[in-house]
Design a protein around this motif. Structure first.
Motif, PDB file in Angstrom:
ATOM      1  N   ARG A 190       0.808  -1.228   0.000  1.00 38.24           N
ATOM      2  CA  ARG A 190       0.000   0.000   0.000  1.00 38.24           C
ATOM      3  C   ARG A 190       0.841   1.278   0.000  1.00 38.24           C
ATOM      4  N   LEU A 191       2.138   1.151   0.186  1.00 42.01           N
ATOM      5  CA  LEU A 191       2.985   2.332   0.294  1.00 42.01           C
ATOM      6  C   LEU A 191       3.285   2.943  -1.067  1.00 42.01           C
ATOM      7  N   ASN A 192       3.571   4.241  -1.077  1.00 39.53           N
ATOM      8  CA  ASN A 192       4.132   4.913  -2.254  1.00 39.53           C
ATOM      9  C   ASN A 192       5.631   4.627  -2.254  1.00 39.53           C
ATOM     10  N   HIS A 193       6.065   3.759  -3.146  1.00 33.20           N
ATOM     11  CA  HIS A 193       7.443   3.277  -3.083  1.00 33.20           C
ATOM     12  C   HIS A 193       8.464   4.277  -3.604  1.00 33.20           C
ATOM     13  N   GLN A 194       7.989   5.383  -4.154  1.00 27.34           N
ATOM     14  CA  GLN A 194       8.911   6.466  -4.484  1.00 27.34           C
ATOM     15  C   GLN A 194       9.212   7.323  -3.257  1.00 27.34           C
ATOM     16  N   GLN A 195       8.362   7.163  -2.222  1.00 24.73           N
ATOM     17  CA  GLN A 195       8.531   7.934  -0.990  1.00 24.73           C
ATOM     18  C   GLN A 195       9.143   7.106   0.136  1.00 24.73           C
ATOM     19  N   ILE A 196       8.756   5.840   0.221  1.00 19.24           N
ATOM     20  CA  ILE A 196       9.259   4.996   1.305  1.00 19.24           C
ATOM     21  C   ILE A 196       9.413   3.561   0.811  1.00 19.24           C
ATOM     22  N   GLN A 197      10.502   2.915   1.205  1.00 21.56           N
ATOM     23  CA  GLN A 197      10.799   1.561   0.769  1.00 21.56           C
ATOM     24  C   GLN A 197      11.134   0.667   1.958  1.00 21.56           C
ATOM     25  N   PHE A 198      10.782  -0.601   1.833  1.00 19.83           N
ATOM     26  CA  PHE A 198      11.158  -1.610   2.817  1.00 19.83           C
ATOM     27  C   PHE A 198      12.223  -2.525   2.219  1.00 19.83           C
TER      28      PHE A 198
END
Length: 385
Positions: free
Chosen positions: A31-39
């Motif tokens: 569900r995350l915006n992967h341009q903003q936060i990554q795991f």
């Protein structure tokens, strides 16, 4: 203008297979915006895990380490793949190793997360290992999270639960995926598995001792005395599967069991069942119980299941394992027609109890990147979704 790199968070796991903790993490990660936060994920498995390919496709890294108790290995991984805004460990007492490495590597947010209420190791070395790791967890964690207060007490101790850094963190699921029944898919599944017009009881979980599959066979025997056509469906894989299949064959139960392996059509399977069984010997919470309740499915569970798993929909019945399989069978026959069909009531229960993915993301963002110390602002949450 140069694009800003995403904030990175490092999760420490055993392996990203289809277990409860791993599914929770993927529910959030997708569900995350992967341009903003990554795991990124530290894994201790040399084999490709179920979610590894998807993680890479979403821009995350799967970092394979070999020495489980090496602070040095995690430290070097942080330095090589970081910088990280936070390190979040899900590996029971091993969290102490991860938290120490995170502290030494200069990671500011260090999260230890309790997911279970028991550790199978009972050797002399293990008995000394636990208090040492608990001390490291308390010394070097900036945040302590638990899926239930019982799980938190087991990992962090009474002192840990009294700290301001401790918080109950409800396991989140995409509950809307389970609310509605697709009649065509359910009927197709029943035809394919030879389950049409039969009473179906079921369980979803790894074939490990804690899940108590042998007791499920005893329950099936007792149920079959009442209804010879009753079917037990088992979803999952694990080291005890072959042993259970052999026992079922010896007990002449194999015609009443379907071993389905790992599946991606869990909502369909849950809507196929009449009663869900969860006779665990110990359990942190049981994410699949939330999925079952989202499906409106009556659930019979052991006393080991934590009270936080009950959404108060009248779907959970807790029974002691000491009552025996006959008692469980009687209860099953009384619950087969008690499915909850009011989807609005189910949705309200999930939101009230904090089991939605959006609320889980809000809590984690508050830990990982908020400087306010309070609830992460809603407008900033949606920037990361």
């Amino acid at each position: 203008m140069k694009q800003k790199k995403p904030i990175r968070v490092l999760h420490v796991v055993g392996a990203m297979n289809r277990g409860g903790t791993e599914t929770l993490l993927m529910n959030i990660y997708r569900r995350l915006n992967h341009q903003q936060i990554q795991f990124d994920f530290i894994s201790y498995s040399s084999e490709e895990a179920d979610y590894d390919q998807e993680i890479r496709s979403l821009g995350g890294s799967v970092i394979t380490l070999t020495k489980t108790n090496s602070i040095r290995e995690i430290y070097h991984a942080i330095k090589h793949y970081g910088p990280y805004a936070a390190i979040h460990a899900h590996t029971l007492f091993h969290c102490g190793v991860a938290m120490t490495a995170g502290y030494l590597a200069g990671v500011k947010r260090r999260v230890s997360h309790a997911h279970t209420t028991k550790d199978e190791g009972n050797s002399i070395i293990r008995k000394s290992y636990k208090p040492t790791m608990r001390l490291l967890i308390q010394l070097f964690s900036t945040h302590l999270l638990a899926c239930s207060n019982h799980a938190g007490h087991y990992l962090f101790g009474r002192r840990g639960l009294s700290k301001q850094t401790y918080a109950y963190f409800p396991n989140a699921i995409e509950y809307t995926h389970f609310l509605y029944k697709d009649h065509k898919q359910v009927e197709q599944f029943k035809r394919e598995e030879g389950l049409s017009n039969q009473r179906i009881i079921g369980h979803i979980g790894r074939f490990i001792a804690a899940k108590n599959h042998q007791f499920l066979l005893e329950i099936l025997k007792a149920c079959r005395q009442k209804d010879p056509t009753v079917m037990l469906i088992l979803v999952g894989e694990g080291k005890l599967q072959k042993e259970l299949q052999e026992t079922a064959k010896q007990e002449k139960l194999d015609q009443n069991i379907r071993f389905l392996g790992l599946r991606t059509d869990i909502p369909t399977i849950l809507h196929t069942m009449d009663v869900f069984l969860f006779p665990s010997i110990y359990e942190g919470l049981g994410l699949v119980l939330l999925e079952a309740q989202a499906s409106g499915l009556p659930c019979i569970v052991s006393e080991a299941i934590q009270p936080e798993a009950d959404l108060k929909l009248g779907l959970i019945s807790r029974i002691s394992l000491q009552e025996g399989p006959q008692y469980w069978a009687d209860k099953i026959m009384n619950m087969v027609y008690k499915r909850e069909k009011n989807t609005m009531k189910v949705k309200a229960a999930f939101e009230k109890n904090g089991y939605s993915v959006s609320l889980a993301i809000a809590k984690l963002m508050d830990i990982y990147i908020s400087d306010s110390g309070g609830v992460y602002e809603e407008k900033n949450i949606y920037r990361l979704l």
